[in-house]
Design an enzyme around this catalytic site. Structure first.
Site, PDB file in Angstrom:
ATOM      1  N   LYS A   1      87.926  25.055  33.976  1.00  0.00           N
ATOM      2  CA  LYS A   1      89.249  25.054  34.612  1.00  0.00           C
ATOM      3  C   LYS A   1      89.307  23.940  35.626  1.00  0.00           C
ATOM      4  O   LYS A   1      88.492  23.890  36.549  1.00  0.00           O
ATOM      5  CB  LYS A   1      89.470  26.411  35.278  1.00  0.00           C
ATOM      6  CG  LYS A   1      90.786  26.528  35.980  1.00  0.00           C
ATOM      7  CD  LYS A   1      91.129  27.963  36.274  1.00  0.00           C
ATOM      8  CE  LYS A   1      92.579  28.056  36.697  1.00  0.00           C
ATOM      9  NZ  LYS A   1      93.121  29.383  36.570  1.00  0.00           N
TER      10      LYS A   1
ATOM     11  N   GLY B   1      94.794  26.228  27.598  1.00  0.00           N
ATOM     12  CA  GLY B   1      96.072  26.650  28.147  1.00  0.00           C
ATOM     13  C   GLY B   1      96.273  26.031  29.514  1.00  0.00           C
ATOM     14  O   GLY B   1      95.360  25.421  30.069  1.00  0.00           O
ATOM     15  N   ARG B   2      97.466  26.162  30.035  1.00  0.00           N
ATOM     16  CA  ARG B   2      97.718  25.637  31.374  1.00  0.00           C
ATOM     17  C   ARG B   2      98.681  26.531  32.119  1.00  0.00           C
ATOM     18  O   ARG B   2      99.557  27.146  31.551  1.00  0.00           O
ATOM     19  CB  ARG B   2      98.231  24.202  31.324  1.00  0.00           C
ATOM     20  CG  ARG B   2      99.370  23.951  30.369  1.00  0.00           C
ATOM     21  CD  ARG B   2      99.835  22.512  30.430  1.00  0.00           C
ATOM     22  NE  ARG B   2      98.852  21.586  29.897  1.00  0.00           N
ATOM     23  CZ  ARG B   2      98.778  20.303  30.266  1.00  0.00           C
ATOM     24  NH1 ARG B   2      99.619  19.817  31.152  1.00  0.00           N
ATOM     25  NH2 ARG B   2      97.879  19.509  29.737  1.00  0.00           N
ATOM     26  N   GLY B   3      98.471  26.604  33.415  1.00  0.00           N
ATOM     27  CA  GLY B   3      99.373  27.370  34.262  1.00  0.00           C
ATOM     28  C   GLY B   3     100.013  26.405  35.241  1.00  0.00           C
ATOM     29  O   GLY B   3     100.076  25.204  34.987  1.00  0.00           O
TER      30      GLY B   3
ATOM     31  N   ASP C   1      96.304  38.175  42.429  1.00  0.00           N
ATOM     32  CA  ASP C   1      97.170  37.583  41.402  1.00  0.00           C
ATOM     33  C   ASP C   1      96.964  38.279  40.054  1.00  0.00           C
ATOM     34  O   ASP C   1      96.771  37.622  39.038  1.00  0.00           O
ATOM     35  CB  ASP C   1      96.867  36.078  41.294  1.00  0.00           C
ATOM     36  CG  ASP C   1      97.990  35.310  40.593  1.00  0.00           C
ATOM     37  OD1 ASP C   1      99.119  35.851  40.500  1.00  0.00           O
ATOM     38  OD2 ASP C   1      97.735  34.190  40.138  1.00  0.00           O
TER      39      ASP C   1
HETATM   40  N1  LIG Z   1      87.618  31.972  30.502  1.00  0.00           N
HETATM   41  C1  LIG Z   1      88.620  31.744  29.643  1.00  0.00           C
HETATM   42  N2  LIG Z   1      88.408  31.785  28.302  1.00  0.00           N
HETATM   43  C2  LIG Z   1      89.427  31.559  27.449  1.00  0.00           C
HETATM   44  N3  LIG Z   1      90.694  31.284  27.811  1.00  0.00           N
HETATM   45  C3  LIG Z   1      90.972  31.227  29.128  1.00  0.00           C
HETATM   46  C4  LIG Z   1      89.960  31.436  30.103  1.00  0.00           C
HETATM   47  N4  LIG Z   1      90.542  31.323  31.335  1.00  0.00           N
HETATM   48  C5  LIG Z   1      91.830  31.029  31.118  1.00  0.00           C
HETATM   49  N5  LIG Z   1      92.124  30.967  29.796  1.00  0.00           N
HETATM   50  C6  LIG Z   1      93.421  30.659  29.171  1.00  0.00           C
HETATM   51  O1  LIG Z   1      94.013  29.564  29.825  1.00  0.00           O
HETATM   52  C7  LIG Z   1      95.365  29.883  30.192  1.00  0.00           C
HETATM   53  C8  LIG Z   1      95.748  29.102  31.433  1.00  0.00           C
HETATM   54  O2  LIG Z   1      95.092  29.631  32.545  1.00  0.00           O
HETATM   55  P1  LIG Z   1      95.600  29.392  34.027  1.00  0.00           P
HETATM   56  O3  LIG Z   1      94.800  30.283  34.898  1.00  0.00           O
HETATM   57  O4  LIG Z   1      95.575  27.943  34.318  1.00  0.00           O
HETATM   58  O5  LIG Z   1      97.116  29.799  33.993  1.00  0.00           O
HETATM   59  P2  LIG Z   1      97.845  31.184  34.227  1.00  0.00           P
HETATM   60  O6  LIG Z   1      96.878  32.208  34.753  1.00  0.00           O
HETATM   61  O7  LIG Z   1      98.565  31.539  32.965  1.00  0.00           O
HETATM   62  O8  LIG Z   1      98.929  30.816  35.306  1.00  0.00           O
HETATM   63  P3  LIG Z   1      98.749  30.486  36.864  1.00  0.00           P
HETATM   64  O9  LIG Z   1      98.664  29.034  37.015  1.00  0.00           O
HETATM   65  O10 LIG Z   1      99.967  31.046  37.490  1.00  0.00           O
HETATM   66  O11 LIG Z   1      97.476  31.173  37.330  1.00  0.00           O
HETATM   67  C9  LIG Z   1      95.329  31.409  30.390  1.00  0.00           C
HETATM   68  O12 LIG Z   1      96.557  32.000  30.252  1.00  0.00           O
HETATM   69  C10 LIG Z   1      94.371  31.845  29.310  1.00  0.00           C
HETATM   70  O13 LIG Z   1      95.052  32.067  28.096  1.00  0.00           O
HETATM   71 MG   LIG Z   2      95.071  32.228  35.412  1.00  0.00          MG
END
Ligand SMILES: Nc1ncnc2c1ncn2[C@@H]1O[C@H](COP(=O)(O)OP(=O)(O)OP(=O)(O)O)[C@@H](O)[C@H]1O
Ligand SMILES: [Mg+2]
Length: 327
Positions: A56, A34-36, A150
């Site tokens: 990450k 996934g990506r944020g 957050d």
């Molecule tokens: N340890 C993990 N195991 C499995 N999936 C994960 C894990 N950490 C994150 N993810 C998945 O990756 C996605 C992207 O994470 P990310 O923290 O980059 O974005 P976010 O939290 O949705 O947004 P933001 O950038 O605002 O923090 C998450 O929404 C989650 O579904």
């Molecule tokens: Mg996140």
């Protein structure tokens, strides 16, 4: 170095990242999870231990921001030192080829955004089960003087639980990794994206010092959403959301989702108080009050109980019985 993550012009927006199959800091990238707004999360193989991790990679511009780097180093160390069943364990955090990275436990499941998309507002009992797990993680972090900053559905991962009494196991992730508070307080000019403002506490917006009570506020926004399908302050623009978080009273829960007891309104009014002093002192206090309100004052059937009293020891299975041989 050519071909490294720092050279990837696609990070974090756009796709594909082109990193699939590549090796980064001892991890082989296998697929995107996934990506944020500021990172991409990959499923990767730790080549030293031969185990799957979530890797990450933070946007390269964040590594160039000194304030962020310092906080990243500090908070990843603190987060890694907290051993808690509802906090995603951090295995390693570092920097490689100009990119900050974190390797953590891979959680097989979905985040709360996906769960709410799929299931809509949750039954109060299920919402309570999820809330109490996040609350215990946050209170443990606060006991280490670590404020999450957050708390939002994207940072709450829901995996399968252990048994019928615990159908889901919830993990909180991303301690102190928000760009939001930096941007809102003017410490950074990194990018335009500040992420969702639906869960941000008034004192974060006004740039006052924050403590664990900003997480109480954000948790209350998240729990509100799990019960009614939307966070308390839905507005047309980011500015209007920022205004509402600071000045508007939250809508009574029982009006947004008729059928829920009025008693819960007062609980949210307190958890979402504009001033941190007026909120619950801990996240678990908030969730306990909410569960009591939702179940009419009783503890309710889903409040975690202590371990069942042990009965008399049972006989061991036949293969484990002692064998006596006559010599
Ligand atoms: N340890 C993990 N195991 C499995 N999936 C994960 C894990 N950490 C994150 N993810 C998945 O990756 C996605 C992207 O994470 P990310 O923290 O980059 O974005 P976010 O939290 O949705 O947004 P933001 O950038 O605002 O923090 C998450 O929404 C989650 O579904
Ligand atoms: Mg996140």
């Amino acid at each position: 170095m050519a071909g490294g993550p720092g050279d990837d012009p696609e990070l974090p927006a756009g796709r594909p990242s082109g990193l699939i199959g590549k090796e980064i800091a001892g991890y082989r990238v296998e697929g995107e999870i996934g990506r944020g707004g500021m990172a991409v999360v990959y499923r990767a193989l730790d080549l030293r231990l031969d185990r799957t991790v979530a890797l990450k990679l933070l946007a390269p511009e964040l590594a160039r921001n000194d304030t962020f780097r310092k906080r990243f180093a500090h908070e990843s160390r603190v987060a890694a030192s907290i051993d808690h069943p509802h906090i995603v364990p951090v295995f390693e955090a570092g920097e490689t080829e100009g990119v900050l990275y974190i390797a953590m436990r891979y959680v097989a499941g979905q985040d709360l955004v996906a769960l709410l998309d799929r299931e809509g507002p949750l039954p109060p009992v299920k919402a309570g089960r999820i809330a109490v797990q996040v609350a215990s993680a946050l209170d443990a972090a606060h006991a280490h003087d670590l404020v999450h900053r957050d708390v939002k559905p994207g940072n709450i991962l829901v995996a399968e639980g252990t048994d019928r009494d615990h159908p889901e196991h919830v993990y909180l992730t991303d301690f102190g990794l928000t760009k939001k508070s930096l941007s809102l307080t003017g410490f950074t000019t990194v990018g335009e994206f500040v992420g969702t403002l639906d869960y941000v506490a008034p004192e974060q917006i006004s740039g006052k010092p924050v403590d664990g009570r900003c997480d109480v506020y954000s948790l209350a926004c998240v729990v509100f959403e799990t019960l009614v399908g939307a966070p308390p302050f839905r507005r047309d623009t980011d500015w209007a959301v920022l205004w509402a978080q600071q000045y508007d009273p939250p809508p009574p829960l029982s009006e947004v989702r008729p059928g829920l007891p009025d008693a819960a309104d007062a609980v949210f009014a307190k958890a979402l108080a504009k001033s941190p002093e007026e909120r619950y002192g801990t996240c678990l206090e908030f969730v306990a009050a909410l569960r009591a309100a939702l179940t009419g004052g009783g503890a309710g059937p889903d409040v975690p109980r202590g371990p069942e009293p042990l009965g008399p020891p049972r006989d061991p299975p036949s293969w484990a019985r002692p064998v006596f041989r006559v010599l």
